[in-house]
Enzyme design. Structure first.
Site, PDB file in Angstrom:
ATOM      1  N   CYS A   2       0.848  -1.186   0.000  1.00 53.08           N
ATOM      2  CA  CYS A   2       0.000   0.000   0.000  1.00 53.08           C
ATOM      3  C   CYS A   2       0.891   1.247   0.000  1.00 53.08           C
ATOM      4  CB  CYS A   2      -0.928   0.089   1.202  1.00 53.08           C
ATOM      5  SG  CYS A   2      -2.075  -1.259   1.348  1.00 53.08           S
ATOM      6  N   ARG A  27       4.291  -0.737  -4.385  1.00 51.98           N
ATOM      7  CA  ARG A  27       3.952  -1.075  -3.006  1.00 51.98           C
ATOM      8  C   ARG A  27       2.598  -1.759  -2.871  1.00 51.98           C
ATOM      9  NH1 ARG A  27       7.989  -0.450   0.798  1.00 51.98           N
ATOM     10  NH2 ARG A  27       9.293   1.255   0.186  1.00 51.98           N
ATOM     11  N   TRP A  73      -2.884  -2.782  -1.529  1.00 52.96           N
ATOM     12  CA  TRP A  73      -2.647  -4.228  -1.561  1.00 52.96           C
ATOM     13  C   TRP A  73      -3.613  -4.794  -0.528  1.00 52.96           C
ATOM     14  CZ3 TRP A  73      -1.033  -8.015   1.929  1.00 52.96           C
ATOM     15  CH2 TRP A  73      -0.598  -9.224   1.372  1.00 52.96           C
ATOM     16  N   ASN A  99      -2.498   2.786   5.644  1.00 51.56           N
ATOM     17  CA  ASN A  99      -1.677   1.585   5.468  1.00 51.56           C
ATOM     18  C   ASN A  99      -1.590   0.886   6.812  1.00 51.56           C
ATOM     19  OD1 ASN A  99      -1.128   2.440   2.913  1.00 51.56           O
ATOM     20  ND2 ASN A  99       1.022   2.934   3.270  1.00 51.56           N
ATOM     21  N   GLY A 100      -1.527  -0.440   6.796  1.00 52.75           N
ATOM     22  CA  GLY A 100      -1.426  -1.175   8.058  1.00 52.75           C
ATOM     23  C   GLY A 100      -2.688  -1.984   8.285  1.00 52.75           C
ATOM     24  N   GLU A 480      16.986 -19.350  -3.345  1.00 50.48           N
ATOM     25  CA  GLU A 480      16.710 -18.042  -3.928  1.00 50.48           C
ATOM     26  C   GLU A 480      16.355 -18.184  -5.411  1.00 50.48           C
ATOM     27  OE1 GLU A 480      15.803 -15.280  -3.298  1.00 50.48           O
ATOM     28  OE2 GLU A 480      16.297 -14.129  -5.087  1.00 50.48           O
ATOM     29  N   LYS A 484      12.825 -16.807  -6.896  1.00 48.96           N
ATOM     30  CA  LYS A 484      12.716 -15.810  -7.971  1.00 48.96           C
ATOM     31  C   LYS A 484      11.885 -16.384  -9.104  1.00 48.96           C
ATOM     32  CE  LYS A 484      13.828 -13.046  -6.656  1.00 48.96           C
ATOM     33  NZ  LYS A 484      14.372 -12.317  -5.561  1.00 48.96           N
ATOM     34  N   GLU A 487       8.107 -16.692  -8.199  1.00 51.14           N
ATOM     35  CA  GLU A 487       7.511 -15.397  -7.932  1.00 51.14           C
ATOM     36  C   GLU A 487       7.026 -14.695  -9.201  1.00 51.14           C
ATOM     37  OE1 GLU A 487       9.160 -12.100  -4.815  1.00 51.14           O
ATOM     38  OE2 GLU A 487      10.621 -13.162  -6.000  1.00 51.14           O
ATOM     39  N   HIS A 503      16.062 -38.913  -0.906  1.00 57.14           N
ATOM     40  CA  HIS A 503      15.241 -39.278   0.258  1.00 57.14           C
ATOM     41  C   HIS A 503      13.767 -38.990   0.025  1.00 57.14           C
ATOM     42  CE1 HIS A 503      18.755 -40.284   2.579  1.00 57.14           C
ATOM     43  NE2 HIS A 503      19.299 -39.115   2.277  1.00 57.14           N
ATOM     44  N   LYS A 601       5.775  -4.982  -3.094  1.00 57.39           N
ATOM     45  CA  LYS A 601       7.095  -4.738  -2.514  1.00 57.39           C
ATOM     46  C   LYS A 601       6.931  -4.303  -1.068  1.00 57.39           C
ATOM     47  CE  LYS A 601      11.532  -4.009  -3.733  1.00 57.39           C
ATOM     48  NZ  LYS A 601      12.263  -5.212  -4.178  1.00 57.39           N
TER      49      LYS A 601
HETATM   50  C1  F6R Z   1      11.590 -11.810  -3.154  1.00 61.17           C
HETATM   51  C2  F6R Z   1      11.396 -10.731  -2.232  1.00 61.17           C
HETATM   52  C3  F6R Z   1      10.859 -11.004  -0.863  1.00 61.17           C
HETATM   53  C4  F6R Z   1      11.628 -10.130   0.142  1.00 61.17           C
HETATM   54  C5  F6R Z   1      10.983 -10.227   1.530  1.00 61.17           C
HETATM   55  C6  F6R Z   1      11.727  -9.366   2.532  1.00 61.17           C
HETATM   56  O1  F6R Z   1      12.074 -11.374  -4.375  1.00 61.17           O
HETATM   57  O2  F6R Z   1      11.658  -9.614  -2.567  1.00 61.17           O
HETATM   58  O3  F6R Z   1      10.905 -12.335  -0.512  1.00 61.17           O
HETATM   59  O4  F6R Z   1      12.945 -10.549   0.166  1.00 61.17           O
HETATM   60  O5  F6R Z   1       9.650  -9.814   1.469  1.00 61.17           O
HETATM   61  O6  F6R Z   1      11.746  -8.037   2.146  1.00 61.17           O
HETATM   62  P1  F6R Z   1      12.790  -7.024   2.754  1.00 61.17           P
HETATM   63  O7  F6R Z   1      14.135  -7.412   2.271  1.00 61.17           O
HETATM   64  O8  F6R Z   1      12.362  -5.673   2.235  1.00 61.17           O
HETATM   65  O9  F6R Z   1      12.671  -7.127   4.240  1.00 61.17           O
END
Ligand code: F6R
Length: 606
Positions: A2, A27, A73, A99-100, A480, A484, A487, A503, A601
C-alpha cells in the site's frame, strides 16, 4: 505494501498525487484512489485496478490544492471499487487513507453499525473516517488523536477534512510516513520514491507521532499533543534512480545495475593493512566482538535465504556458530534471547513488519541486534543498535535482485570482519579482499551471457514444475533461484538440498520436470555430479549453474558457466544467472514482471 501520498500547496493536487501514486504502485497495485478538496467540496475518484485505470477515470481538470491518494494491496476485503481508499464518513467531508492493519476493526465496525452508521466498504480502514467525523474535539488534530486512541493495530494515515481546508493531518504507528518539505508546499508519502521528484528535505515520523501539515509549515507532536520538534534531513537520492530509463522492466534494470551496486557496498570498506573489512556502523568493539558466541540472522523471504548464505559465511570465516531463521516465525515461538548472541536483521526495504517485530522482540528481551538494511533511515535501520547499509540504491521491482546481492556482500564483509577479530589468518583475509574486489567485474561477465541464459530460460518456462537444488553453500542459491522463478513465472519451483533428493523428491523427476542444479567447482563437485547422474538416469532435464572447466562427467546437462571467485564468495556469483533465468522465463510467459500477481514490494503488515 500500500502507498500513501498527500499534497497541500499552491498547485493543483490531483496531478501531483497521481504522479506520486505511479511511483508508489510497486507497493501495492490492486486498487487506487484520489480525494481532493475542490472549491465545490470533497471529490473522490477510486477504482479497483491499476493507477493507469484511475488516471483514465479522473476528470481532465480537477481543482483543489489539498488532497490524499492511495494505492492498495488488499488485506481486509477484496480489491473492489468500494474497498479502495480514500474512505469517507457518511457526510463525505472526512477522507482517510490508511496503510497497516487495525486489529480491533471488527468490533469497531459493529459498534458503528449499532450506532446507526452505514458502512460502505469491507475494510478495517473505513472506521477511522467515521471515528474522526464523530469526534467532538475542537480541532482536526484532536479528532484524529481521539480516533487513534480507539484503534489497535498498525497504521500510517493521512486525513483530509472539509472543515479544515488548509491542512492534512497524518500519523504513524508501525507503517512508515514521511513529510516532504517544499517551497510553499508540503508532500506526504509512505515512501521516499514519491517525494524525491519534489524535494530532498524530509522528516521521518516515528511510531506514535503525528503531524499537522499546511502549505507553509508543519508541526509534529506525540499522542499527548506535546510537540516533538522534528527537523528536516536531506536525503541523498536522485529522482532518476526511480526511473525506468530505456529499460522495459525495473527488474532487468536492477539486475544490470549490480556491478555498480556491488562496487558501492564494498567501497571504502576493504582494509588491506589489516586484511579485514571496516564496518564503521557496527558499533561493536573488538572486545565485544570476541565475546560473541553465536549469530542469529533474521529476515523474510529472499532476505532469509541470503541470511542463510550469510550464516554459512560467518561460520566458515568467523568460526562462530550461526544460523538464519525466518523473522516471520521468530517472536511467535517465544525465543530465548542470549546475551552473547549477535542478532542480525536483514532487509532491503527496512520496513518488513515481520522483521521489524523480530528486532523489537530481541530488544525487548535485552538482546543486541544490528541491521543489514538497504533503505537509509528506514524503520528497521532506526530500530537496530547499528549495522551495515547496503547501498544498492532504490529497488522498485517486486522481485528483489541487486539488494540481495548487496546483502550477500554485506554478510561477506561482516564475516570477514568477525573472522579477522578471531581466528581468520591475514592470508585468508587478503585472499577474500582480492575476491571481493574481483566480484563486480565478474558479475558484469555473467550479465554478458544474458542471451545464452535467456535461451535456457525459454526451455524452462515450458515446465509446469521444476527443482532447484544445491548443497551446503549452494543450497541458499537454490532456494533463492526457486523463489525468484516461482515469484514471477508462476511456475512451481521447489528448492532442495541436492543430498536430500534421493530421500523422497526423486520420485517426481521425469522428462517434464527439469532441475536447475548449483554445481560449484569445489570440494563437493564429485558428490554433486553423482546426484546429477541420478537425475539424468530418470530422464530429468538438467541445467547446471557451474564454473568453467568443472568436470560434470558425461551427464547430459545444459551448462551455465559463471566466473570462479573464492569458494566462500562463489554463491554470490552463482545467484546472478538464476535471476536471469527467472526474468526470461517470465518474459517468455508474458507476465507482468515488475508487479507479479498477489504480491507487493515491502510487506509492512504481519
Ligand atoms: C523476493 C522478495 C521477498 C523479500 C521479503 C523481505 O524477491 O523480494 O521475498 O525478500 O519480502 O523483504 P525485505 O528485504 O524488504 O525485508
Amino acid at each position: 505494501m500500500c502507498g500513501i501520498v498527500g499534497y497541500v500547496g499552491r498547485q493543483a493536487a490531483a496531478p501531483v498525487l497521481l504522479e506520486g501514486l505511479a511511483r508508489l504502485e510497486y507497493r501495492g497495485y490492486d486498487s487506487a484512489g484520489v480525494g481532493v478538496l475542490a472549491p465545490s467540496g470533497v471529490r473522490v475518484v477510486k477504482t479497483a485496478g491499476r493507477v493507469r485505470d484511475l488516471a483514465a477515470l479522473l476528470p481532465k481538470r480537477m481543482a483543489g490544492r489539498v488532497g490524499i491518494a492511495h494505492t492498495r494491496w488488499a488485506t481486509h476485503g477484496a480489491a473492489t471499487d468500494a474497498n479502495a481508499h480514500p474512505h469517507s464518513d457518511e457526510s463525505g467531508r472526512v477522507l482517510v487513507v490508511h496503510n497497516g492493519i487495525l486489529d480491533n476493526a471488527a468490533a469497531l465496525r459493529r459498534r458503528l453499525v449499532d450506532e446507526g452508521v452505514a458502512l460502505t466498504s469491507e475494510t478495517d480502514s473505513e472506521v477511522l473516517a467515521h471515528l474522526i467525523a464523530r469526534s467532538s474535539a475542537e480541532t482536526l488534530e484532536g479528532a484524529v488523536l481521539e480516533a487513534l486512541a480507539a484503534v489497535e493495530g498498525t497504521y500510517g494515515i493521512a486525513v483530509l477534512h472539509a472543515d479544515y481546508p488548509d491542512r492534512l493531518v497524518v500519523a504513524r504507528n508501525g507503517s512508515p510516513l514521511i513529510l516532504g518539505i517544499g517551497e510553499h508546499e508540503m508532500h506526504v508519502a509512505s515512501d521516499l520514491a514519491a517525494l524525491v521528484r519534489y524535494t530532498t528535505q524530509v522528516v521521518h515520523l516515528d511510531d506514535g507521532e503525528l503531524a499537522s501539515v499546511t502549505a507553509d509549515a508543519f508541526t509534529t507532536f506525540g499522542p499527548d499533543r506535546s510537540p516533538t520538534h522534528k527537523q528536516p534531513v536531506t536525503v541523498d537520492l536522485d529522482a532518476a534512480d526511480f526511473d525506468l530509463g530505456d529499460h522495459e522492466h525495473f527488474m532487468r534494470k536492477e539486475i544490470l545495475e549490480q556491478p555498480v551496486a556491488a562496487e558501492r557496498v564494498i567501497r571504502g570498506r576493504l582494509d588491506d593493512r589489516f586484511a579485514t573489512a571496516r564496518l564503521g556502523g557496527l558499533e561493536i568493539d573488538a572486545r565485544q566482538t570476541r565475546e560473541i558466541d553465536r549469530v542469529v540472522i533474521l529476515g523474510c523471504g529472499s532476505a532469509h535465504y541470503v541470511g542463510q548464505l550469510g550464516a554459512g559465511l560467518i561460520e566458515e570465516l568467523g568460526r562462530i556458530p550461526a544460523s538464519a531463521e525466518p523473522a516471520s516465525e521468530f517472536r511467535y515461538r517465544n525465543p530465548v534471547i542470549e546475551a552473547r548472541t549477535l542478532y542480525v536483521a536483514v532487509s532491503q526495504s527496512g520496513e518488513t513488519a515481520d522483521t521489524l517485530m523480530a528486532v523489537k522482540e530481541v530488544k525487548r528481551k535485552g538482546g543486541r541486534v544490528i541491521g543489514l538494511v538497504n533503505v537509509v533511515g528506514s524503520s528497521i535501520a532506526r530500530e537496530c543498535d547499528g549495522g551495515v547499509y547496503l547501498h544498492a540504491g532504490p529497488e522498485v521491482a517486486v522481485a528483489s535482485t541487486k539488494a540481495l546481492t548487496n546483502m550477500a556482500l554485506g554478510f561477506a564483509l561482516l564475516a570477514l570482519h568477525l573472522g579477522r577479530v578471531r581466528d581468520l589468518s591475514a592470508t585468508d583475509g587478503a585472499r577474500l579482499l582480492a575476491g571481493l574486489r574481483r566480484l563486480p567485474d565478474q558479475i558484469a561477465t555473467v550479465l554478458e551471457d544474458e542471451q545464452a541464459i535467456a535461451a535456457v530460460a525459454k526451455q524452462l518456462a515450458e515446465a509446469e514444475s521444476l527443482f532447484f537444488v544445491g548443497r551446503v553453500r549452494g543450497y541458499p542459491v537454490a532456494r533463492e533461484g526457486a523463489q525468484k522463478f516461482k515469484e514471477i513465472s508462476y511456475r512451481h519451483a521447489e528448492a532442495y538440498q541436492t543430498s536430500e533428493l534421493k530421500h523422497g523428491p526423486l520420485a517426481l523427476i521425469s522428462p517434464s520436470v527439469p532441475t536447475v542444479a548449483v554445481v560449484p567447482d569445489d570440494e563437493l563437485l564429485g558428490r554433486n555430479v553423482g546426484a546429477l547422474q541420478e537425475i539424468a538416469a530418470r530422464g530429468g532435464p538438467l541445467v547446471a549453474l557451474t564454473h568453467p572447466g568443472a568436470d560434470l562427467g558425461d551427464v547430459p546437462v545444459e551448462r551455465i558457466d559463471v566466473p570462479k571467485n573464492e569458494p566462500e564468495l562463489d554463491p554470490i556469483l552463482l545467484t546472478i544467472p538464476a535471476q536471469l533465468l527467472a526474468y526470461h522465463a517470465a518474459l517468455t510467459l508474458g507476465h507482468d514482471i515488475d508487479k507479479p500477481r498477489n504480491l507487493a514490494k515491502s510487506v509492512t503488515v504481519e
